[in-house]
Design a protein around this motif. Structure first.
Motif, PDB file in Angstrom:
ATOM      1  N   ALA A 170       0.761  -1.204   0.022  1.00 33.54           N
ATOM      2  CA  ALA A 170      -0.043   0.041   0.012  1.00 33.54           C
ATOM      3  C   ALA A 170       0.766   1.229   0.142  1.00 33.54           C
ATOM      4  O   ALA A 170       0.787   2.005  -0.754  1.00 33.54           O
ATOM      5  N   THR A 171       1.737   1.445   0.893  1.00 34.82           N
ATOM      6  CA  THR A 171       2.768   2.452   1.197  1.00 34.82           C
ATOM      7  C   THR A 171       3.876   2.811   0.117  1.00 34.82           C
ATOM      8  O   THR A 171       4.346   3.686  -0.094  1.00 34.82           O
ATOM      9  N   THR A 172       4.116   1.623  -0.582  1.00 37.81           N
ATOM     10  CA  THR A 172       5.165   1.750  -1.584  1.00 37.81           C
ATOM     11  C   THR A 172       5.250   1.492  -2.967  1.00 37.81           C
ATOM     12  O   THR A 172       5.823   2.066  -3.804  1.00 37.81           O
ATOM     13  N   ARG A 173       3.945   0.681  -3.176  1.00 40.41           N
ATOM     14  CA  ARG A 173       3.649   0.313  -4.655  1.00 40.41           C
ATOM     15  C   ARG A 173       2.326   1.208  -5.147  1.00 40.41           C
ATOM     16  O   ARG A 173       2.458   1.755  -6.270  1.00 40.41           O
ATOM     17  N   TYR A 174       1.404   1.343  -4.249  1.00 44.22           N
ATOM     18  CA  TYR A 174       0.179   1.741  -4.743  1.00 44.22           C
ATOM     19  C   TYR A 174      -0.162   3.107  -4.560  1.00 44.22           C
ATOM     20  O   TYR A 174      -0.365   4.119  -5.240  1.00 44.22           O
ATOM     21  N   PHE A 175      -0.313   3.328  -3.111  1.00 50.45           N
ATOM     22  CA  PHE A 175      -0.530   4.894  -2.676  1.00 50.45           C
ATOM     23  C   PHE A 175       0.208   5.912  -3.336  1.00 50.45           C
ATOM     24  O   PHE A 175      -0.211   6.870  -3.656  1.00 50.45           O
ATOM     25  N   PRO A 176       1.592   5.430  -3.468  1.00 46.10           N
ATOM     26  CA  PRO A 176       2.348   6.624  -4.170  1.00 46.10           C
ATOM     27  C   PRO A 176       2.222   7.009  -5.563  1.00 46.10           C
ATOM     28  O   PRO A 176       2.260   8.280  -5.803  1.00 46.10           O
ATOM     29  N   VAL A 177       1.497   6.093  -6.109  1.00 49.55           N
ATOM     30  CA  VAL A 177       1.065   6.367  -7.494  1.00 49.55           C
ATOM     31  C   VAL A 177      -0.020   7.377  -7.649  1.00 49.55           C
ATOM     32  O   VAL A 177      -0.035   8.167  -8.419  1.00 49.55           O
ATOM     33  N   TYR A 178      -1.222   6.932  -6.837  1.00 50.94           N
ATOM     34  CA  TYR A 178      -2.197   7.784  -6.756  1.00 50.94           C
ATOM     35  C   TYR A 178      -1.974   9.157  -6.397  1.00 50.94           C
ATOM     36  O   TYR A 178      -2.430  10.227  -6.752  1.00 50.94           O
ATOM     37  N   GLU A 179      -1.112   9.301  -5.221  1.00 52.31           N
ATOM     38  CA  GLU A 179      -0.723  10.511  -4.549  1.00 52.31           C
ATOM     39  C   GLU A 179      -0.097  11.355  -5.672  1.00 52.31           C
ATOM     40  O   GLU A 179      -0.456  12.478  -5.983  1.00 52.31           O
ATOM     41  N   LYS A 180       0.819  10.813  -6.428  1.00 59.25           N
ATOM     42  CA  LYS A 180       1.488  11.360  -7.486  1.00 59.25           C
ATOM     43  C   LYS A 180       0.507  11.918  -8.774  1.00 59.25           C
ATOM     44  O   LYS A 180       0.892  13.032  -9.322  1.00 59.25           O
ATOM     45  N   VAL A 181      -0.225  11.053  -9.070  1.00 58.22           N
ATOM     46  CA  VAL A 181      -1.185  11.505 -10.092  1.00 58.22           C
ATOM     47  C   VAL A 181      -2.059  12.608  -9.815  1.00 58.22           C
ATOM     48  O   VAL A 181      -2.215  13.728 -10.624  1.00 58.22           O
ATOM     49  N   LEU A 182      -2.612  12.635  -8.443  1.00 59.68           N
ATOM     50  CA  LEU A 182      -3.352  13.853  -8.095  1.00 59.68           C
ATOM     51  C   LEU A 182      -2.350  15.247  -7.980  1.00 59.68           C
ATOM     52  O   LEU A 182      -2.817  16.176  -8.162  1.00 59.68           O
ATOM     53  N   LYS A 183      -1.331  14.802  -7.165  1.00 60.05           N
ATOM     54  CA  LYS A 183      -0.404  15.953  -7.051  1.00 60.05           C
ATOM     55  C   LYS A 183      -0.046  16.618  -8.541  1.00 60.05           C
ATOM     56  O   LYS A 183      -0.135  18.087  -8.622  1.00 60.05           O
ATOM     57  N   GLN A 184       0.423  15.755  -9.403  1.00 60.14           N
ATOM     58  CA  GLN A 184       0.673  16.440 -10.844  1.00 60.14           C
ATOM     59  C   GLN A 184      -0.283  17.068 -11.581  1.00 60.14           C
ATOM     60  O   GLN A 184       0.054  18.111 -11.959  1.00 60.14           O
ATOM     61  N   HIS A 185      -1.619  16.633 -11.513  1.00 67.27           N
ATOM     62  CA  HIS A 185      -2.382  17.544 -12.119  1.00 67.27           C
ATOM     63  C   HIS A 185      -3.343  18.274 -11.469  1.00 67.27           C
ATOM     64  O   HIS A 185      -3.969  19.366 -11.992  1.00 67.27           O
ATOM     65  N   GLY A 186      -3.244  18.217 -10.148  1.00 65.99           N
ATOM     66  CA  GLY A 186      -3.709  19.316  -8.987  1.00 65.99           C
ATOM     67  C   GLY A 186      -5.523  19.145  -9.331  1.00 65.99           C
ATOM     68  O   GLY A 186      -6.189  20.130  -8.815  1.00 65.99           O
TER      69      GLY A 186
END
Lengths: 221, 217
Positions: A126-142
């Motif tokens: 959860a904390t190294t494979r999956y959540f970082p991906v969604y965190e990044k997606v949302l952060k990048q497009h805002g």
């Protein structure tokens, strides 16, 4: 016949929970039939109701649909939760496959022999494979939603996954500020908010009785 | 840059084989990059090429797609192999999920510990002949059409042929109770794009052997 979709499954989360979430998010009322005995299950098979002898089964629009992903894809498309073009659909598909893999680890957890259960692996994934991906997606497009600046199946399933992992490890989002904001935002969407309240058709986490019922219903003579 | 899809995976079937089948069936040429070392794989991860740090990965139309089902759905949609409406799509999805489950069992057989292999092999044969093949046999018999869904060639037909051939590699006479599937196999194998893919020299990969197993990074 009510015209509402009818869900046939055990009285618990399992593989049907994502379907309950998606129908609820779309504001679609549904009925449920709970499998409690082996005889009930055998009868469904004998009546030819289960294409591959398995549940989940969702009766919807005159079809007896099985296979969770097929069911979810149909509902998403029908209820405008699948993006506006093939590329957005492709991203939604990738994102839901990721959350499905993560939730799959949790779904099978109570059915795994205790000595083989690996909660630490679930949290690590959860904390190294999956959540970082969604965190990044949302952060990048805002934007407020994962794909196409529009609420979709991907958002519903991500919220479901977040809450499921938090039940195992309440602090799991501590390093993911964007996901924390996402969680609050999506939880406040009226249909989701309603589903999160007591008395909705959302099911509780599995307990021993649930596990015993599943094993009993599916047992082979 | 050629514009052709590029597949990144091990040099073997695994989860990528269904993608090779579908692209081939659609007549789409594709390139392949084979993972051979741990360093290659780590570099892909470091470069951010693998969304969930996993392969298969297919570089297509400007997207680095991962997750086999997502990739296959995109290709099917793009190449008119996904039915003509939502209901046909739903049927295709159900059918491919069934063949995916069956092929998944076969795919993982080489990875099982030796003491479990015999039991799992027997389960594969049982599932193929009592849970999966009877369904497709009945679908074809009931509507009498050439293809599984909507009287039109689709992803479901490609996937079923792939599953049949894979099951036959386990047990050559496995189709003997299924005359419709035997005819289906003959028919779909003769579609020009499929026929080409079934010939030696195509990008179709052989079954997993010990050398393939040793490559896992």
């Amino acid at each position: 016949m009510s015209g509402k979709p009818k869900l046939t499954y055990f009285n618990g989360r399992g593989r049907m929970e994502s379907v309950r979430w998606l129908l609820a998010a779309a504001g679609v009322e549904f009925e449920e039939e709970f499998l409690e005995t082996s005889e009930q299950y055998q009868k469904l098979i004998k009546d030819g109701a289960l294409l591959f002898d398995q549940v989940p089964l969702v009766e919807i629009d005159g079809m007896k649909m099985v296979q969770t992903r097929a069911i979810l894809s149909y509902i998403a498309a029908k209820c405008n939760l699948y993006g506006k073009d093939p590329k957005e659909r492709a991203f939604i598909d990738m994102y839901v496959e990721g959350t499905a893999d993560l939730m799959g680890m949790i779904i099978t957890f109570p059915f795994t022999p205790p000595q083989k259960r690996n909660l630490a692996l679930i949290i690590e994934r959860a904390t190294t494979r999956y959540f970082p991906v969604y965190e990044k997606v949302l952060k990048q497009h805002g934007q407020d939603f994962l794909v196409g600046n529009q609420f979709s199946w991907a958002d519903v399933q991500l919220l479901e996954a977040i809450l499921m992992v938090e039940e195992k490890e309440p602090t799991v989002l501590s390093n993911f500020p964007v996901l924390q904001a996402f969680k609050a935002r999506i939880s406040n969407i009226p249909t989701i908010k309603k589903f999160l309240q007591l008395g909705s058709q959302r099911k509780p986490p599995p307990n021993d009785q649930y596990v015993a019922t599943v094993i009993e219903v599916l047992k082979k003579d």
